[in-house]
Design an enzyme around this catalytic site. Sequence first.
Site, PDB file in Angstrom:
ATOM      1  N   CYS A  98     102.473  73.619  29.245  1.00  0.00           N
ATOM      2  CA  CYS A  98     102.256  73.165  27.916  1.00  0.00           C
ATOM      3  C   CYS A  98     100.986  73.679  27.146  1.00  0.00           C
ATOM      4  CB  CYS A  98     102.299  71.704  27.751  1.00  0.00           C
ATOM      5  SG  CYS A  98     101.753  70.849  26.258  1.00  0.00           S
ATOM      6  N   GLU A  99     101.370  74.306  26.182  1.00  0.00           N
ATOM      7  CA  GLU A  99     100.243  75.194  25.236  1.00  0.00           C
ATOM      8  C   GLU A  99      99.295  73.995  24.574  1.00  0.00           C
ATOM      9  OE1 GLU A  99     102.276  76.167  20.869  1.00  0.00           O
ATOM     10  OE2 GLU A  99     102.081  77.860  22.566  1.00  0.00           O
ATOM     11  N   HIS A 100      99.730  72.860  24.323  1.00  0.00           N
ATOM     12  CA  HIS A 100      98.788  71.846  23.911  1.00  0.00           C
ATOM     13  C   HIS A 100      97.650  71.138  24.764  1.00  0.00           C
ATOM     14  CE1 HIS A 100     102.644  71.640  21.387  1.00  0.00           C
ATOM     15  NE2 HIS A 100     101.758  72.526  20.556  1.00  0.00           N
ATOM     16  N   HIS A 101      98.131  71.098  26.048  1.00  0.00           N
ATOM     17  CA  HIS A 101      97.223  70.408  26.966  1.00  0.00           C
ATOM     18  C   HIS A 101      97.055  71.047  28.170  1.00  0.00           C
ATOM     19  CE1 HIS A 101      99.374  67.095  24.539  1.00  0.00           C
ATOM     20  NE2 HIS A 101      97.945  66.611  24.446  1.00  0.00           N
ATOM     21  N   GLN A 139     108.558  74.143  24.976  1.00  0.00           N
ATOM     22  CA  GLN A 139     109.831  74.354  25.539  1.00  0.00           C
ATOM     23  C   GLN A 139     110.983  74.840  24.604  1.00  0.00           C
ATOM     24  OE1 GLN A 139     111.413  70.971  27.798  1.00  0.00           O
ATOM     25  NE2 GLN A 139     113.556  71.591  27.482  1.00  0.00           N
ATOM     26  N   HIS A 167     107.845  66.791  31.117  1.00  0.00           N
ATOM     27  CA  HIS A 167     106.350  67.309  30.712  1.00  0.00           C
ATOM     28  C   HIS A 167     105.337  66.376  31.206  1.00  0.00           C
ATOM     29  CE1 HIS A 167     107.986  70.231  27.707  1.00  0.00           C
ATOM     30  NE2 HIS A 167     108.954  69.710  28.191  1.00  0.00           N
ATOM     31  N   CYS A 169     102.411  66.098  30.423  1.00  0.00           N
ATOM     32  CA  CYS A 169     101.512  65.840  29.517  1.00  0.00           C
ATOM     33  C   CYS A 169     102.064  64.524  28.699  1.00  0.00           C
ATOM     34  CB  CYS A 169     101.450  67.127  28.210  1.00  0.00           C
ATOM     35  SG  CYS A 169     103.119  67.386  27.610  1.00  0.00           S
TER      36      CYS A 169
END
Length: 210
Positions: A98-101, A139, A167, A169
């Site tokens: 996940c590019e956010h976390h 995704q 996910h 996250c």
Amino acid sequence: MSSAAHEVTRLASRSRVTHPAPGRDLDNAEAAAAEFLRSLGIDPDDPATPDLADTPRRLALAYDELLDVPEFDFTTFANTEAYDELVVVGDIAFQSICEHHLLPFVGVAHVGYLPADRIVGLSKLARTVDHFARRPQTQERLTMQIADLLEEQLRPRGVGVVLRAEHTCMTLRGARSPGTATTTSSMRGHLREHPAARAEFLALTRPIAL
């Protein structure tokens, strides 16, 4: 070149799928990982916790492996049999970040297409999924990138991609909702425009009860 070899050359076509990226610096990544841990109150150099001494290096190597994007040849062949029904490869296991976390999401992909003039070696569908999954991702974007490459390389009458993933996250932090799955899809051409074709593809991607 013999006539047989010439025929093979005519039927097969290879296009290299690459991902230009800057070089890796594992020493710098290890130092950054150590500083990251210290900033969270975890000292990898603390003699009381000797097993943490190599954790920064292991962390750098782990992410280096997870984010190592494989290149491959997308090999297609002339559709000499004029096959005009769905080709679907299902349950392609994948993992991404996940590019956010920067936490993993893990799931399966179902990839299919309606052939036109060319068909593809089936293993290349799995390699396509892995190629785009091996980078910080969402995704939704991953789903579209897979469909985009199939459209670009095959020029098929239709493309369908469905991804289902868990996910971490969301399951390990934040909402902490274990067992939840996210489904995304991308339908192109005939599979988007014709409800019956779309329904057939989606039926083929549903889990089969044993």
